[in-house]
Structure formats: structure tokens, C-alpha cells
Motif scaffolding. Sequence first.
Motif, PDB file in Angstrom:
ATOM      1  N   SER A 115      -4.124 -16.508   7.919  1.00  0.00           N
ATOM      2  CA  SER A 115      -3.307 -15.925   8.970  1.00  0.00           C
ATOM      3  C   SER A 115      -3.772 -16.388  10.336  1.00  0.00           C
ATOM      4  N   TYR A 116      -2.833 -16.375  11.284  1.00  0.00           N
ATOM      5  CA  TYR A 116      -3.221 -16.616  12.666  1.00  0.00           C
ATOM      6  C   TYR A 116      -2.321 -15.815  13.581  1.00  0.00           C
ATOM      7  N   THR A 117      -2.855 -15.520  14.733  1.00  0.00           N
ATOM      8  CA  THR A 117      -2.146 -14.673  15.681  1.00  0.00           C
ATOM      9  C   THR A 117      -2.008 -15.390  17.005  1.00  0.00           C
ATOM     10  N   GLN A 118      -0.784 -15.293  17.563  1.00  0.00           N
ATOM     11  CA  GLN A 118      -0.549 -15.813  18.907  1.00  0.00           C
ATOM     12  C   GLN A 118       0.196 -14.741  19.682  1.00  0.00           C
ATOM     13  N   GLY A 119      -0.507 -14.138  20.610  1.00  0.00           N
ATOM     14  CA  GLY A 119       0.099 -13.043  21.367  1.00  0.00           C
ATOM     15  C   GLY A 119       0.364 -11.860  20.449  1.00  0.00           C
ATOM     16  N   ARG A 120       1.626 -11.417  20.427  1.00  0.00           N
ATOM     17  CA  ARG A 120       1.982 -10.261  19.595  1.00  0.00           C
ATOM     18  C   ARG A 120       2.442 -10.669  18.190  1.00  0.00           C
ATOM     19  N   VAL A 121       2.425 -11.955  17.909  1.00  0.00           N
ATOM     20  CA  VAL A 121       2.945 -12.462  16.636  1.00  0.00           C
ATOM     21  C   VAL A 121       1.805 -12.900  15.714  1.00  0.00           C
ATOM     22  N   THR A 122       1.824 -12.397  14.487  1.00  0.00           N
ATOM     23  CA  THR A 122       0.856 -12.798  13.467  1.00  0.00           C
ATOM     24  C   THR A 122       1.609 -13.375  12.277  1.00  0.00           C
ATOM     25  N   ILE A 123       1.213 -14.562  11.862  1.00  0.00           N
ATOM     26  CA  ILE A 123       1.791 -15.199  10.690  1.00  0.00           C
ATOM     27  C   ILE A 123       0.733 -15.243   9.607  1.00  0.00           C
ATOM     28  N   SER A 124       1.101 -14.807   8.417  1.00  0.00           N
ATOM     29  CA  SER A 124       0.160 -14.768   7.303  1.00  0.00           C
ATOM     30  C   SER A 124       0.876 -15.159   6.027  1.00  0.00           C
ATOM     31  N   ALA A 125       0.089 -15.291   4.962  1.00  0.00           N
ATOM     32  CA  ALA A 125       0.683 -15.728   3.699  1.00  0.00           C
ATOM     33  C   ALA A 125      -0.076 -15.156   2.519  1.00  0.00           C
ATOM     34  N   ASP A 126       0.640 -14.981   1.413  1.00  0.00           N
ATOM     35  CA  ASP A 126       0.050 -14.560   0.146  1.00  0.00           C
ATOM     36  C   ASP A 126       0.467 -15.608  -0.879  1.00  0.00           C
ATOM     37  N   GLU A 127      -0.465 -16.507  -1.172  1.00  0.00           N
ATOM     38  CA  GLU A 127      -0.109 -17.602  -2.071  1.00  0.00           C
ATOM     39  C   GLU A 127       0.258 -17.096  -3.459  1.00  0.00           C
ATOM     40  N   SER A 128      -0.407 -16.033  -3.903  1.00  0.00           N
ATOM     41  CA  SER A 128      -0.135 -15.508  -5.248  1.00  0.00           C
ATOM     42  C   SER A 128       1.297 -15.005  -5.373  1.00  0.00           C
ATOM     43  N   ARG A 129       1.862 -14.575  -4.259  1.00  0.00           N
ATOM     44  CA  ARG A 129       3.241 -14.087  -4.240  1.00  0.00           C
ATOM     45  C   ARG A 129       4.210 -15.142  -3.704  1.00  0.00           C
TER      46      ARG A 129
END
Lengths: 112, 117
Positions: free
Chosen positions: B59-73
Motif C-alpha cells: 500500500s501507499y498513501t498520497q495525501g488523503r488517498v491510500t491505494i492497497s491490494a490483497d493479492e490472495s483476493r
Amino acid sequence: DIVMTQSPDSLAVSLGERATINCKSSQSLLYSSKKKNYLAWYQKKSGQPPKLLISWASTRESGVPDRFSGSGSGTDFTLTISSLQAEDVAVYYCQQYYSTPITFGGGTKVEI
Amino acid sequence: QVQLVQSGTEIKKPGSSVKVSCKASGGTFTNYAVSWVRQAPGQGLEWLGGSIPVFRRGSYTQGRVTISADESRSTVYVEVSSLTSEDTAVYFCAVATVGTDYLFEHWGPGTLVTVSS
């Protein structure tokens, strides 16, 4: 940030006539070592996600009718619809993918 | 052919957070670069962020936005915090063409997020 400026904001074209949309970037999108322009065009219809039409400024995507063409290099680019069809009514966006943050033009609304 | 399925419509209060998901159907996100793009009512397209490739970076965050991932899903998420009415928009996940990072060949159908008191 690279600013993308499209013109016109909207245009009305008769069926079968040509539509021309311009896009200007605030800095060159030409990656000289690769000789490629990092410029794409998308078509956006109401209630649908954008659809990639043109990549690398002039490469038509598979399945895109050949009435759509892209041209230009460096900072000035054009999307041309050679013979407008009813299904082409949409908003068209240019996008630079040369550097982040990724930026889009403001859009051009094409109507009949 | 990557097909994308997004989570459903959200209605949120100002100041709260929203998390929207994007799942790859019939394939996997592995080795793909995934971005999030939004469109506010009557406005143009706005890139929120992306990752290359998302599952390797976490995951990474820029300002108010966080992008993440669940590879298993096989699912990618975008979370926007401290929501205001200006965050009302349709949120799209977009997958880049193999070999590129931000040339968006595949798009999710979009998720409407409405922020209202």
C-alpha cells in the motif's frame, strides 16, 4: 505537473462530416530515446467507463474503427473522426502518460 | 482479457472515509499496474494514483488517498479519508497495458461515491 489543454470544449458536427479535436501539452511528450509520444485518447460515453481509442499519439487500438485517427508530436496533438457516426457522440479526453502525476485534458464534447 | 468488478454505490458523511474495491475477474492483477481515476459530476477525469505493479509494492498513501491490494483476493482498493462534498464522484479502477504503467487499456465499471450530510 504537465498541463493538458484541449480545444474546443464542444463541437457539433453533422453526420458523415469530420470532427477535429486538439490537445496541447505544457511540455513535450516525446520520449526521444524511444521515439514515442506518451499521449493517449479516450472516448467517454455517459454512464460508461472511458474507452482507450489511440495510444502513442497515433496507434489505433484493436477494434477501434478506422475513422478514428491520431496525429501530432511533441506538444501538439489531434484526434480526427473522419466521418462522424451517431455512436460517436461522446466526450473525448487526451491523457499524457509521460510522467506522474498522470493528467488528462478537460474533455471535448462531440454532438450531432 | 482482464475484466474488472467494482464494489457498489456508497453514501458517506463529510469527514468520514470510503474504501472502494476492484477485483480482477477471469484473470489476475499480478504484474499489472493498476490506477484509480475519478470523475466528479459534470467534470473531467482526475488521476488519484497508481502502483507498479501494485502487489509488489504494497500500500501507499498520497495525501488523503491510500491505494492497497490483497493479492490472495486479486483485489485492489482505494481509500479516501476526510471526505468532503468535493469527493463526490464516480471512482474507476484502470489497468495499464502490459509493458506500460499508465496507458489504461482496461477499466472497471465505476463506483459512485456520494458525500452528503
